[in-house]
Design an enzyme around this catalytic site. Structure first.
Site, PDB file in Angstrom:
ATOM      1  N   GLU A   1       0.838  -1.199   0.000  1.00 42.28           N
ATOM      2  CA  GLU A   1       0.000   0.000   0.000  1.00 42.28           C
ATOM      3  C   GLU A   1       0.872   1.248   0.000  1.00 42.28           C
ATOM      4  O   GLU A   1       1.702   1.428   0.896  1.00 42.28           O
ATOM      5  CB  GLU A   1      -0.909  -0.030   1.233  1.00 42.28           C
ATOM      6  CG  GLU A   1      -1.839  -1.240   1.257  1.00 42.28           C
ATOM      7  CD  GLU A   1      -2.446  -1.503   2.625  1.00 42.28           C
ATOM      8  OE1 GLU A   1      -2.186  -0.696   3.548  1.00 42.28           O
ATOM      9  OE2 GLU A   1      -3.166  -2.499   2.767  1.00 42.28           O
TER      10      GLU A   1
ATOM     11  N   GLU B   1      -4.913  -6.353   2.794  1.00 41.80           N
ATOM     12  CA  GLU B   1      -3.736  -7.168   3.092  1.00 41.80           C
ATOM     13  C   GLU B   1      -3.907  -8.622   2.682  1.00 41.80           C
ATOM     14  O   GLU B   1      -2.968  -9.257   2.189  1.00 41.80           O
ATOM     15  CB  GLU B   1      -3.402  -7.066   4.583  1.00 41.80           C
ATOM     16  CG  GLU B   1      -2.778  -5.750   5.007  1.00 41.80           C
ATOM     17  CD  GLU B   1      -3.789  -4.616   5.122  1.00 41.80           C
ATOM     18  OE1 GLU B   1      -3.373  -3.447   5.196  1.00 41.80           O
ATOM     19  OE2 GLU B   1      -5.013  -4.913   5.137  1.00 41.80           O
TER      20      GLU B   1
ATOM     21  N   PHE C   1       1.776  -1.284   8.516  1.00 41.84           N
ATOM     22  CA  PHE C   1       2.037  -1.263   9.954  1.00 41.84           C
ATOM     23  C   PHE C   1       1.765  -2.655  10.514  1.00 41.84           C
ATOM     24  O   PHE C   1       0.942  -3.409   9.981  1.00 41.84           O
ATOM     25  CB  PHE C   1       1.143  -0.246  10.679  1.00 41.84           C
ATOM     26  CG  PHE C   1       1.578   1.179  10.527  1.00 41.84           C
ATOM     27  CD1 PHE C   1       2.473   1.753  11.419  1.00 41.84           C
ATOM     28  CD2 PHE C   1       1.097   1.953   9.483  1.00 41.84           C
ATOM     29  CE1 PHE C   1       2.872   3.076  11.279  1.00 41.84           C
ATOM     30  CE2 PHE C   1       1.481   3.268   9.335  1.00 41.84           C
ATOM     31  CZ  PHE C   1       2.379   3.835  10.233  1.00 41.84           C
ATOM     32  N   ASP C   2       2.443  -2.980  11.610  1.00 45.09           N
ATOM     33  CA  ASP C   2       2.316  -4.289  12.235  1.00 45.09           C
ATOM     34  C   ASP C   2       0.873  -4.678  12.520  1.00 45.09           C
ATOM     35  O   ASP C   2       0.450  -5.804  12.266  1.00 45.09           O
ATOM     36  CB  ASP C   2       3.125  -4.336  13.541  1.00 45.09           C
ATOM     37  CG  ASP C   2       3.125  -3.001  14.269  1.00 45.09           C
ATOM     38  OD1 ASP C   2       2.105  -2.270  14.207  1.00 45.09           O
ATOM     39  OD2 ASP C   2       4.151  -2.656  14.873  1.00 45.09           O
TER      40      ASP C   2
ATOM     41  N   PHE D   1      -1.700  -4.016  10.961  1.00 48.25           N
ATOM     42  CA  PHE D   1      -2.493  -4.231   9.754  1.00 48.25           C
ATOM     43  C   PHE D   1      -2.321  -5.644   9.195  1.00 48.25           C
ATOM     44  O   PHE D   1      -2.970  -5.991   8.208  1.00 48.25           O
ATOM     45  CB  PHE D   1      -2.092  -3.234   8.660  1.00 48.25           C
ATOM     46  CG  PHE D   1      -2.344  -1.785   9.002  1.00 48.25           C
ATOM     47  CD1 PHE D   1      -2.921  -1.407  10.196  1.00 48.25           C
ATOM     48  CD2 PHE D   1      -1.986  -0.800   8.101  1.00 48.25           C
ATOM     49  CE1 PHE D   1      -3.135  -0.074  10.501  1.00 48.25           C
ATOM     50  CE2 PHE D   1      -2.209   0.542   8.395  1.00 48.25           C
ATOM     51  CZ  PHE D   1      -2.781   0.904   9.592  1.00 48.25           C
TER      52      PHE D   1
ATOM     53  N   HIS E   1      -1.145   0.710  15.130  1.00 48.85           N
ATOM     54  CA  HIS E   1       0.078   1.145  14.468  1.00 48.85           C
ATOM     55  C   HIS E   1       1.321   0.789  15.283  1.00 48.85           C
ATOM     56  O   HIS E   1       2.433   1.135  14.892  1.00 48.85           O
ATOM     57  CB  HIS E   1       0.048   2.652  14.209  1.00 48.85           C
ATOM     58  CG  HIS E   1      -0.946   3.070  13.173  1.00 48.85           C
ATOM     59  ND1 HIS E   1      -2.303   2.976  13.376  1.00 48.85           N
ATOM     60  CD2 HIS E   1      -0.785   3.565  11.917  1.00 48.85           C
ATOM     61  CE1 HIS E   1      -2.941   3.415  12.294  1.00 48.85           C
ATOM     62  NE2 HIS E   1      -2.039   3.769  11.396  1.00 48.85           N
TER      63      HIS E   1
END
Length: 327
Positions: free
Chosen positions: A31, A62, A85-86, A88, A131
């Site tokens: 993204e 994702e 981000f982790d 996500f 995030h």
């Protein structure tokens, strides 16, 4: 020796560029990673230089990103995915653990899955919910996945290239709060294989075992301990699955004390497995129980109180003191 000082962001970017130049089958997906260069600018300039057919902006989906990458491997490509981000990554968790991790086994070794899943992880940047997270144990416990976590620009530069060259699926954990810290990178070569841990500071009194963003914190703790006459050995695991514990075992047999440090929650975190393995291998050398310094068993808190959640120098040195006092 060709050495250059660069941030971790630039080091990963340089490693991605080197891999893409070496192999036209390497493609990058995620993204906002194309024209924008990613929210952390890790992929900046790659789309301009390699084209949008190799550096692809994807929808905000994702699961679809990972699913597409799986299909690309069947056509001979080596996709590198960026999870923005982790927090996500969870919509893609099913694809990762049900498909990516199992495909080689399911096909009796006929299918390779050379997918690299890059995940910026950890706290320390004052981010909002979803995030900041540390999901590494969830992937490390999944058979069929390999997990690595660089802590320095030099390691990040080389480990991303080694991961892309591997035929195994690799979750590549990037400590986001270390993204903008600079370090020397030998762009000519590296003497460390991908699946290896490293002693980054020798010592004799206790062993600190850590990885990713906590390496710098442990090194600072070891430096502070010198004032108390203590020499703490610090080991950067670098690889979380498979674990390379040979240097850890050698160190703990010598120091007799072990402290495992990570940001993720304590219960069933990597520290639990490492402590169990140390106890199995070093039982007669240990002078005290293995200590763990971790995040708390709760979601990452609001940024205003984030520093109280994250392990710091005082908590690490308190654990060292407990270990030494129980000897």
């Amino acid at each position: 020796m060709s050495s250059e000082k660069m941030t971790m962001v630039k080091a990963i970017n340089s490693g991605l560029r080197a891999s893409m130049e070496a192999d036209p089958k390497v493609v990058v997906m995620g993204e906002d990673i194309g024209r924008l260069g990613g929210v952390f600018r890790v992929t900046e300039g790659l789309q301009k230089d390699f084209g949008d057919h190799r550096v692809m902006d994807t929808p905000l989906a994702e699961s679809a990103i990972v699913g597409t990458a799986i299909g690309l491997t069947f056509r001979g490509f080596r996709p590198v995915i960026e999870i923005q981000f982790d927090g996500f990554v969870y919509p893609a968790y099913d694809q990762i653990v049900s498909q990516v991790a199992r495909m080689h086994f399911r096909s009796s070794g006929k299918v390779r899955m050379p997918v690299v899943i890059r995940i910026p992880y950890g706290g320390g940047i004052g981010a909002v919910e979803h995030h900041s997270d540390s999901p590494e144990a969830q992937f490390a416990m999944t058979a069929g996945l390999k997990v690595v976590a660089p802590s320095t620009p030099h390691d990040a530069h080389w480990m991303i290239q080694q991961a892309i060259a591997s035929d195994d699926p690799i979750v590549f954990m990037e400590p986001k709060r270390r993204y903008w810290e600079s370090g020397q990178v030998d762009t000519g070569s590296t003497d460390l294989p991908l699946w290896s841990s490293q002693v980054v500071r020798p010592g004799r009194d206790a062993t600190l075992i850590t990885y990713g963003p906590m390496v710098k914190t442990c090194l600072a703790s070891a430096e502070a301990a010198v004032e108390d006459g203590l020499e703490l050995e610090v080991i950067d695991l670098r690889t979380l699955s498979p674990l390379d514990l040979a240097p850890v075992v050698e160190s703990v047999r010598r120091t007799g004390h072990a402290v495992v440090v990570h940001e993720a929650a304590r219960t069933l975190g990597l520290g639990a497995e490492i402590a169990a393995r140390i106890t199995e291998e070093c039982f007669f050398s240990l002078e005290a129980p293995v200590q763990r310094v971790t995040g708390y068993d709760m979601p990452y808190p609001p940024s205003r109180v984030e520093e109280e959640f994250l392990p710091g120098l005082d908590r690490i040195l308190d654990a060292v003191d407990r270990a030494l006092q129980e000897s």
